[in-house]
Scaffold this active site. Sequence first.
Site, PDB file in Angstrom:
ATOM      1  N   CYS A   1       0.823  -1.208   0.000  1.00  0.00           N
ATOM      2  CA  CYS A   1       0.000   0.000   0.000  1.00  0.00           C
ATOM      3  C   CYS A   1       0.857   1.257   0.000  1.00  0.00           C
ATOM      4  O   CYS A   1       0.938   1.978   1.000  1.00  0.00           O
ATOM      5  CB  CYS A   1      -0.965  -0.031   1.170  1.00  0.00           C
ATOM      6  SG  CYS A   1      -2.066  -1.437   1.027  1.00  0.00           S
TER       7      CYS A   1
ATOM      8  N   TYR B   1      21.730  -6.805  -3.371  1.00  0.00           N
ATOM      9  CA  TYR B   1      20.861  -5.771  -2.805  1.00  0.00           C
ATOM     10  C   TYR B   1      19.389  -6.064  -3.092  1.00  0.00           C
ATOM     11  O   TYR B   1      18.581  -5.164  -3.276  1.00  0.00           O
ATOM     12  CB  TYR B   1      21.261  -4.372  -3.315  1.00  0.00           C
ATOM     13  CG  TYR B   1      22.727  -4.078  -3.069  1.00  0.00           C
ATOM     14  CD1 TYR B   1      23.169  -3.778  -1.785  1.00  0.00           C
ATOM     15  CD2 TYR B   1      23.661  -4.162  -4.103  1.00  0.00           C
ATOM     16  CE1 TYR B   1      24.517  -3.553  -1.530  1.00  0.00           C
ATOM     17  CE2 TYR B   1      25.013  -3.935  -3.859  1.00  0.00           C
ATOM     18  CZ  TYR B   1      25.439  -3.634  -2.578  1.00  0.00           C
ATOM     19  OH  TYR B   1      26.759  -3.411  -2.332  1.00  0.00           O
TER      20      TYR B   1
HETATM   21  C1  LIG Z   1      28.753  -1.373  -0.380  1.00  0.00           C
HETATM   22  C2  LIG Z   1      30.203  -1.383  -0.245  1.00  0.00           C
HETATM   23  C3  LIG Z   1      30.996  -2.180  -1.091  1.00  0.00           C
HETATM   24  C4  LIG Z   1      30.427  -2.997  -2.215  1.00  0.00           C
HETATM   25  O1  LIG Z   1      29.935  -2.209  -3.242  1.00  0.00           O
HETATM   26  P1  LIG Z   1      29.445  -2.870  -4.606  1.00  0.00           P
HETATM   27  O2  LIG Z   1      28.969  -1.720  -5.398  1.00  0.00           O
HETATM   28  O3  LIG Z   1      28.359  -3.817  -4.282  1.00  0.00           O
HETATM   29  O4  LIG Z   1      30.615  -3.550  -5.228  1.00  0.00           O
HETATM   30  C5  LIG Z   1      32.346  -2.200  -0.878  1.00  0.00           C
HETATM   31  N1  LIG Z   1      32.925  -1.473   0.109  1.00  0.00           N
HETATM   32  C6  LIG Z   1      32.202  -0.691   0.926  1.00  0.00           C
HETATM   33  C7  LIG Z   1      32.879   0.076   1.991  1.00  0.00           C
HETATM   34  C8  LIG Z   1      30.829  -0.619   0.786  1.00  0.00           C
HETATM   35  O5  LIG Z   1      30.114   0.152   1.594  1.00  0.00           O
END
Ligand SMILES: *Cc1c(COP(=O)(O)O)cnc(C)c1O
Length: 423
Positions: free
Chosen positions: A342, A371
């Site tokens: 909703c 994700y």
């Molecule tokens: C989220 C994150 C990643 C991974 O990023 P991707 O885009 O999924 O490769 C690596 N290092 C840090 C510190 C992050 O916050």
Amino acid sequence: MDYFRYKQGQLYAEDIEISSIAEKVGTPFYVYSYATVMRHIHAVKEALSGYPSIFCFALKANSNSAILRILAKEGVGADIVSGGELYRARKAGISGRKIIYAGVGKTDTEIRAAIRAGILMFNVESSDELRTIDRVAGLMNRKAPIALRVNPNIDAGTHPYITTGMKKYKFGMPVEEALEGYRLARRLKNVKIMGVHKHIGSQLTELAPFLESAKKIVAFIDQLKHEGIDIKYLDVGGGLGIRYGEEIPPQPAELLANLISIIRPTGCTLITEPGRSIMGNAGILVTRVLYLKQNELKNFVIVDAGMNDLIRPSLYEAFHKIEPVVKRRRTKISADIVGPICESGDFLAKDRLLTRVKQGELLAVRSAGAYGFTMSSNYNSRPRVAEVLVKGNKFYTIRKRESYADLIRHDSIPAFLKTAGDR
Ligand SMILES: *Cc1c(COP(=O)(O)O)cnc(C)c1O
């Protein structure tokens, strides 16, 4: 090669028909391809071979225990951002020596647990945090290994919510401040300087921001050397983009070869923290069409997966390809593909051209392995969906669908609200 492909008009994950999995586990569900995960792991390993390096998977992209087990077996380490991720990584058998810990809000408890686990290093995001790590380590009579996260002030050219390396965002320290940070770290008794860290954002599809920021960090490491501060690890972060639609991101081999040539003169060990590029295209979300609906303005395809299951379209206006699980010869329509939640923001796609579908048919939301599940929630009291791993012609439920009982498992009723029916 894509392990999610059509054979005689039927979408397969490796050697299994998606529709046969749907029959057995119900919908919606995430399904991951083991062969794809392995292919992505090997691409990174190969690109790193021949240079001293550590490969740490960013757990927040996908932290299912079975997926982590695959990575652990391949000798991959972990990039974590919470005590919960530390717990998951250790449970999956990832050695503390291969764990690095980033994030702007580490608590004392989380810091203590990470020190106890003997992690490779903390990627520290502020001088307040640095002092806290020093204090906590001191109380434990330990020396905590640290790197400072440097914010190179570079626009990664991606969505603002997944850009991190600019001054207007909360992450890391600007170069000038980081120098002060390292001087402070040198004075603190209970931390040990190990490295420099940067991570400028996610879903980057160009090489330039990676290379530009790496050059800045290399210059910074030289500056530190002049001050007598020796750096052993250069952590270049993650952020490599994947193909959701028409974008053509660099291959890991190309990115890492370029980075290595920039880093080599420092003599530093390279650390890389990919998340999305390992898992994104290794998974899809399968959903069933519940209803079709239209008004003067729009067609709506209402499906049984919502923003609580996959929030990327709602949160980032992210594009995910959506395809029928069974290909049919029909005309196309333009429609919004929406969930049952909703909220007007609950959509998987807007104004999407797709082959007409009918009630009960299955759709595959592509590139949902990173994700996807990790960002899912119970909003609208929807049990979180099942996760399935396919390997060859076998499939395994690696997380079962939550039940209604799971939804209220952690609620508790104060005595004054209890009724005769309560025990
Ligand atoms: C989220 C994150 C990643 C991974 O990023 P991707 O885009 O999924 O490769 C690596 N290092 C840090 C510190 C992050 O916050």
